[in-house]
Design an enzyme around this catalytic site. Structure first.
Site, PDB file in Angstrom:
ATOM      1  N   ALA A 116      81.850 106.560 149.073  1.00  0.00           N
ATOM      2  CA  ALA A 116      81.670 107.557 150.139  1.00  0.00           C
ATOM      3  C   ALA A 116      80.769 108.670 149.619  1.00  0.00           C
ATOM      4  O   ALA A 116      80.498 108.747 148.413  1.00  0.00           O
ATOM      5  CB  ALA A 116      83.012 108.140 150.569  1.00  0.00           C
ATOM      6  N   LYS A 117      80.298 109.492 150.481  1.00  0.00           N
ATOM      7  CA  LYS A 117      79.565 110.693 150.076  1.00  0.00           C
ATOM      8  C   LYS A 117      79.597 111.669 151.230  1.00  0.00           C
ATOM      9  O   LYS A 117      79.725 111.262 152.389  1.00  0.00           O
ATOM     10  CB  LYS A 117      78.100 110.345 149.753  1.00  0.00           C
ATOM     11  CG  LYS A 117      77.445 111.326 148.821  1.00  0.00           C
ATOM     12  CD  LYS A 117      77.941 111.088 147.414  1.00  0.00           C
ATOM     13  CE  LYS A 117      77.187 111.850 146.370  1.00  0.00           C
ATOM     14  NZ  LYS A 117      77.373 111.221 145.055  1.00  0.00           N
ATOM     15  N   GLY A 118      79.467 112.933 150.895  1.00  0.00           N
ATOM     16  CA  GLY A 118      79.407 113.950 151.939  1.00  0.00           C
ATOM     17  C   GLY A 118      78.357 114.959 151.578  1.00  0.00           C
ATOM     18  O   GLY A 118      77.896 115.016 150.424  1.00  0.00           O
TER      19      GLY A 118
END
Ligand code: GLU
Length: 427
Positions: A116-118
């Site tokens: 994931a990444k934000g």
């Protein structure tokens, strides 16, 4: 075989060169393996992406609205895992690419996480502490429905730090009604953070470099290093390499670059930077032009800042023996083609900088079990896992005569693909 999912996807991801790069890398893996076509299509797009508007009350009065993203590429192997980035360059395409790379990274390290990444498109350097806190807390609230210790666990990345994680931890805990430290990793040690997490990425980079030097029969005391970036990853890598006898001869960041062929005094530079001064103003070295940094002749080159800095234009001019990618995605696909014809030993990002997420995994496990590991236990286990992954990648690369990057990506992608095949498609 390449994926049949539209490689352009520009209506959704914009014309993101970083997303395009991640997709080209996945296609290269597909060509070198016999991945199931359906699984490949599923891996070529994120599982879920959320875009939120974050209104923030500014110190000078008025409200500013920022755009934030959280992308979960895969939830197949466990909760999705990945950092939160505050930088003006952040857009959906970049975050999707970074989330995809997290999946392969967790796969290579055999961690029970998806990728994931934000990110929030903002310049943290011009925000006050209070503005950053309000931005972080409101972002956490906006993405609350898709995060959780068993769903998606954030960590620091470019522009965020332990304090950012503490605010996320607090906001989440206030909303669920109990202290939930396992919602984020990279927290301050006082509130359930893991000893050695801050240094973990730089230490992992160093373990890989030392192993590569040994493979190439190069002596650390006769080796030099050039490092781009003096943030969390770059500064720790400099300190660790310096302690092992390598001479760091040039360092640069977005404000400027410096060089001293006799070796930069790293402890003195760390003190200089700790007092709020810039790397470029360090008195113990000469200033050099930004484009001279990466092409400075050295044994080990460590890009530890932004993505896509090694391009078709400068790849042929690199004068290093080892390229150790501390940053995510520093080398474009075109540059990679040039490097694969050279004798540069590439330690690809998804392997080289995986120490951060590995110690994040240790932190998550400790928080769930409510016990604390010692620093030596953290470092020993980190070294063991990094070296195991390094040698698996090296072996595959040698056995199949593939570039190190392709070998690393194959290991990561195949692990996720295998799990998807075994679990099957619902319904
Ligand atoms: N942001 C780091 C990375 O790119 C660490 C992610 C994590 O610890 O979850 O690998």
């Amino acid at each position: 075989m390449t994926t049949s999912v539209d490689p352009d996807l520009s209506p959704i991801y914009g014309d993101s060169p970083t997303f395009r790069m991640a997709r080209q890398q996945l296609d290269a893996v597909a060509e070198a393996t016999d991945l199931d076509a359906g699984v490949l299509d599923r891996l070529s797009v994120p599982k879920r992406a959320m875009i939120v508007s974050i209104p923030v009350r500014m110190d000078k009065g008025g409200v500013k609205v920022f755009t934030g993203y959280r992308v979960q590429h895969s939830l197949t192997s466990g909760p999705s895992k990945g950092g939160l980035r505050y930088n003006p360059s952040v857009d959906l395409g970049e975050v999707v690419a970074l989330a995809m790379w997290m999946s392969w990274k967790c796969g290579i390290m055999n961690l029970p996480f998806g990728g994931a990444k934000g990110g929030i498109s903002c310049d943290p350097a011009v925000l006050s502490l209070g503005e950053k806190e309000r931005l972080t807390r409101r972002f956490t609230d906006e993405v609350l429905s898709i995060i959780g210790p068993r769903q998606d666990v954030m960590a620091p990345d470019m522009g965020t730090d332990e304090q950012t994680m503490a605010w996320i931890y607090d906001t989440y805990s206030m909303r669920v009604g109990y202290a939930c430290p396992e919602i984020v990793t990279g927290k301050p040690v006082e509130v359930g953070g893991c000893i050695g997490r801050r240094e973990a990425t730089g230490r992992g980079v160093t373990y890989c470099i030392m192993e590569a030097l040994a493979e190439l029969n190069l002596r650390p005391h006769e080796s030099t290093a050039v490092v781009q970036g003096f943030g969390n990853v770059g500064s720790v890598t400099c300190q660790e390499l310096h302690q092992r006898g390598l001479k760091i001869i040039a360092i640069g960041d977005r404000y400027g670059s410096i060089r001293n062929l006799k070796g930069i005094d790293i402890p003195a530079l760390a003190k200089h930077v700790a007092t709020g001064k810039l790397v470029k103003d360090f008195p113990g070295a000469e200033p050099i032009a930004a484009d001279e940094l990466l092409t400075t002749p050295c044994t080990v080159l460590v890009p530890a800042a932004l993505e896509r800095v090694i391009t078709a234009e400068n790849a042929g001019k690199l004068a290093c023996r080892v390229l150790a990618e501390g940053a995510n995605g520093p080398t474009t696909v075109e540059a990679d083609a040039i490097l694969s014809r050279s004798d540069i030993f590439v330690i690809p990002d998804v392997l080289c900088n995986a120490g951060g997420v590995t110690v994040s995994y240790f932190e998550w496990v400790q928080d769930i079990q409510q016990l604390m590991w010692s620093e030596s236990m953290v470092n020993d286990k980190l070294k063991e896992l990094m070296l195991r992954a390094f040698h698996q990648v090296l072996k595959l690369s040698r056995d199949r005569k593939l570039p190190m990057r392709t070998a690393a990506l194959i290991l990561g992608v195949e692990k996720v693909a295998r799990e998807k095949m075994i679990r099957g498609l619902y319904p």
